[in-house]
Design an enzyme around this catalytic site. Sequence first.
Site, short mmCIF file in Angstrom:
data_model
loop_
_atom_site.label_atom_id
_atom_site.label_comp_id
_atom_site.label_asym_id
_atom_site.label_seq_id
_atom_site.Cartn_x
_atom_site.Cartn_y
_atom_site.Cartn_z
N GLN A 181 73.64 94.30 36.53
CA GLN A 181 73.38 95.55 37.26
C GLN A 181 72.03 96.17 36.90
O GLN A 181 71.45 96.90 37.70
CB GLN A 181 74.49 96.58 36.98
CG GLN A 181 75.83 96.23 37.59
CD GLN A 181 75.88 96.35 39.11
OE1 GLN A 181 75.05 96.99 39.73
NE2 GLN A 181 76.86 95.71 39.71
N HIS A 203 72.51 88.52 44.02
CA HIS A 203 72.94 89.35 45.15
C HIS A 203 72.95 90.85 44.87
O HIS A 203 73.23 91.64 45.77
CB HIS A 203 74.30 88.87 45.69
CG HIS A 203 75.48 89.11 44.81
ND1 HIS A 203 76.33 90.16 45.04
CD2 HIS A 203 75.97 88.44 43.75
CE1 HIS A 203 77.31 90.12 44.14
NE2 HIS A 203 77.11 89.09 43.35
N THR A 239 73.70 69.70 41.95
CA THR A 239 72.44 69.66 42.71
C THR A 239 71.92 71.08 42.96
O THR A 239 72.68 71.97 43.33
CB THR A 239 72.69 68.95 44.06
OG1 THR A 239 73.17 67.63 43.78
CG2 THR A 239 71.42 68.86 44.90
N CYS A 327 83.87 94.33 42.62
CA CYS A 327 83.66 92.90 42.34
C CYS A 327 84.99 92.17 42.29
O CYS A 327 85.07 90.99 42.55
CB CYS A 327 82.91 92.70 41.03
SG CYS A 327 81.23 93.27 41.15
#
Length: 382
Positions: A181, A203, A239, A327
């Site tokens: 945060q 994000h 990957t 969340c």
Amino acid sequence: MEKMYFDHAATSPVHPEVIEVVYEAMKNHYGNASSIHNFGRDSRRIVDNARIVFAESIGAKPSEIIITSGGTESDNTAIIETALKRQQDGKHIITSVVEHHAVLKPMEYLEKLGFEVTYLPVNEKGQVDPIMVEEALRPDTILVSIMYANNEVGTVMDIAEIGTLIEASESTAYFHTDAVQAYGTEEIDVKRDHIDLLSISGHKINGPKGIGFLYVKETIFLPSFMLGGEQEKKRRAGTENIPAIAGLQKAVEIIQPQRENRKERHRELRKQLIEELTQKEIEFEVNGNTAKQLDHIVSVWFKNVSAEQLLMSLDLRGIAVSSGSACTAGNIDPSHVLIAMYGEKNPIVAETIRISFGLGTTSEQISYLAEQLATISLRLKK
Ligand SMILES: Cc1ncc(COP(=O)(O)O)c(C=O)c1O
């Protein structure tokens, strides 16, 4: 009806320039970064460049950055891999009761494996006392994990002081901080603050979801949390997600030079919200530590008003806020953070909403929000 988003601490809108970069990378840079041909080398360049930008943003070296799928993976890796690697040195870990579940759940898991975890309390402002960290250190302490700033109330912890105390002690414990945060508004410097491990997520800073990184000090080697390929110098199998990595680089490049301005803007919006709510003469209080605070997170207690009902009524008017931590979506358990600060029986726990702003939030939106909050909370008041 104009929809208004005040839940940036849960996740933030992706910056338009980030979207362009992600699209371009997805379209044109599809080679596997581990392939030695031209397409692979092209993708490798993107990863290498991004790593330099990530490292610079926290005062680290590029070799100290492991690119991960975000905050949860970074926290899990830092905690579980440290414990498994260091169990010969000791089985004691220190954390706080207000950590995100991405930290608390790995702690519970380790307890089942025989590790002992000390959960430090917080005061009414949500602050961990650095002296308590120092006092909890034992010869067998292998890890201290204290978050940089809390996601529910925005309290910023004394990370520099905690890092310095651990460094000055005889303890060999690694110091991990979940900076998910704080990154984007706080000035983070891992060397200055003696941080060994630090978690970041894309994000929360207008970057893509499912991407982040873990800083691991160069003298520490943590084995890969996931087993498979030898990517990230054997430190993270899988990957590389080239579009997300390129997108996160762009998000960091946009946000870093704007850090101070963003902070200032958040401070103004916060002040406006509190002033306007005060003028409306409704009963409310702001939770957290107003002196050491992420200004874009405003945790507000509306006295005698159910947070769930308030949230739903706002939603009907197109306004998105959060009660407790979004969340853990769909989870209506009372907030463990508010319980830790005020006690289980305190009405604050069921009557608090979290308003968080960021990219795109305007002063007009704040006025509208204050108006709606006043009208609805008066109507819902028990
Ligand atoms: C403090 C904190 N840590 C960790 C996470 C998890 O990060 P991610 O969603 O990238 O897995 C979040 C929010 O989601 C958070 O607020």
